[in-house]
Design a protein around this motif. Structure first.
Motif, PDB file in Angstrom:
ATOM      1  N   SER A  24       0.685  -1.147   0.086  1.00 36.10           N
ATOM      2  CA  SER A  24      -0.013   0.135   0.094  1.00 36.10           C
ATOM      3  C   SER A  24       0.765   1.254   0.000  1.00 36.10           C
ATOM      4  O   SER A  24       1.936   1.158   0.246  1.00 36.10           O
ATOM      5  CB  SER A  24      -0.833  -0.040   1.259  1.00 36.10           C
ATOM      6  OG  SER A  24      -0.311   0.212   2.397  1.00 36.10           O
ATOM      7  N   ASP A  25       0.389   2.466  -0.212  1.00 38.74           N
ATOM      8  CA  ASP A  25       1.061   3.473  -0.234  1.00 38.74           C
ATOM      9  C   ASP A  25       1.625   4.037   1.170  1.00 38.74           C
ATOM     10  O   ASP A  25       2.828   4.436   1.232  1.00 38.74           O
ATOM     11  CB  ASP A  25       0.077   5.004  -0.709  1.00 38.74           C
ATOM     12  CG  ASP A  25      -0.244   4.564  -2.123  1.00 38.74           C
ATOM     13  OD1 ASP A  25       0.419   4.065  -3.089  1.00 38.74           O
ATOM     14  OD2 ASP A  25      -1.181   5.467  -2.587  1.00 38.74           O
ATOM     15  N   GLU A  26       0.693   3.519   2.094  1.00 40.59           N
ATOM     16  CA  GLU A  26       1.199   3.737   3.456  1.00 40.59           C
ATOM     17  C   GLU A  26       2.420   3.005   3.874  1.00 40.59           C
ATOM     18  O   GLU A  26       3.318   3.413   4.487  1.00 40.59           O
ATOM     19  CB  GLU A  26       0.125   3.322   4.485  1.00 40.59           C
ATOM     20  CG  GLU A  26      -1.080   4.341   4.520  1.00 40.59           C
ATOM     21  CD  GLU A  26      -2.447   3.741   5.166  1.00 40.59           C
ATOM     22  OE1 GLU A  26      -2.366   2.683   5.513  1.00 40.59           O
ATOM     23  OE2 GLU A  26      -3.434   4.653   5.282  1.00 40.59           O
ATOM     24  N   SER A  27       2.509   1.556   3.460  1.00 40.89           N
ATOM     25  CA  SER A  27       3.707   0.767   3.632  1.00 40.89           C
ATOM     26  C   SER A  27       4.856   1.288   3.037  1.00 40.89           C
ATOM     27  O   SER A  27       6.034   1.271   3.605  1.00 40.89           O
ATOM     28  CB  SER A  27       3.317  -0.625   3.266  1.00 40.89           C
ATOM     29  OG  SER A  27       3.229  -0.784   1.884  1.00 40.89           O
TER      30      SER A  27
ATOM     31  N   ALA B  89       5.367   4.736   2.265  1.00 42.16           N
ATOM     32  CA  ALA B  89       5.768   5.805   3.092  1.00 42.16           C
ATOM     33  C   ALA B  89       6.315   5.567   4.567  1.00 42.16           C
ATOM     34  O   ALA B  89       7.285   6.136   4.809  1.00 42.16           O
ATOM     35  CB  ALA B  89       4.425   6.772   3.306  1.00 42.16           C
ATOM     36  N   THR B  90       5.800   4.314   5.166  1.00 38.28           N
ATOM     37  CA  THR B  90       6.558   3.914   6.183  1.00 38.28           C
ATOM     38  C   THR B  90       8.004   3.603   6.120  1.00 38.28           C
ATOM     39  O   THR B  90       8.915   3.949   6.806  1.00 38.28           O
ATOM     40  CB  THR B  90       5.758   2.848   6.921  1.00 38.28           C
ATOM     41  OG1 THR B  90       4.473   3.291   7.342  1.00 38.28           O
ATOM     42  CG2 THR B  90       6.465   2.327   8.507  1.00 38.28           C
TER      43      THR B  90
END
Length: 89
Positions: free
Chosen positions: A72-75, A77-78
């Motif tokens: 995901s985009d969140e992973s 970014a993390t």
């Protein structure tokens, strides 16, 4: 075959050809650029070498994000934040 361009080029003594202007424009190549030629049976496919290299890289990298747990985009970014934090240490 929406983007079909048909043109001709003469083969000179040293095996050289001049690519017609419309073909050069379609491939996005100009003086000094390189092209990649791919022979498949009795046909030759010509591609802008930079585009060909990017396609090969994309094929080689296919599925690697999932293997690394980047789903995901969140992973992503993390991961970027973690790498930046490591670089400051």
């Amino acid at each position: 075959m929406a983007n079909l361009i048909v043109d001709n080029a003469k083969v000179m003594a040293k095996g050289q050809i001049t690519l017609p202007k419309d073909i050069r424009a379609a491939l996005g190549v100009s003086t000094g650029d390189r092209v990649t030629l791919i022979r498949q049976d009795d046909q030759v496919i010509m591609m802008n070498s930079a585009v060909y290299a990017m396609k090969m890289l994309q094929q080689a990298m296919e599925g690697e994000a999932e293997k690394a747990g980047l789903d995901s985009d969140e992973s992503v970014a993390t991961m970027i934040m973690e790498m930046r934090a490591e670089g400051k240490e």
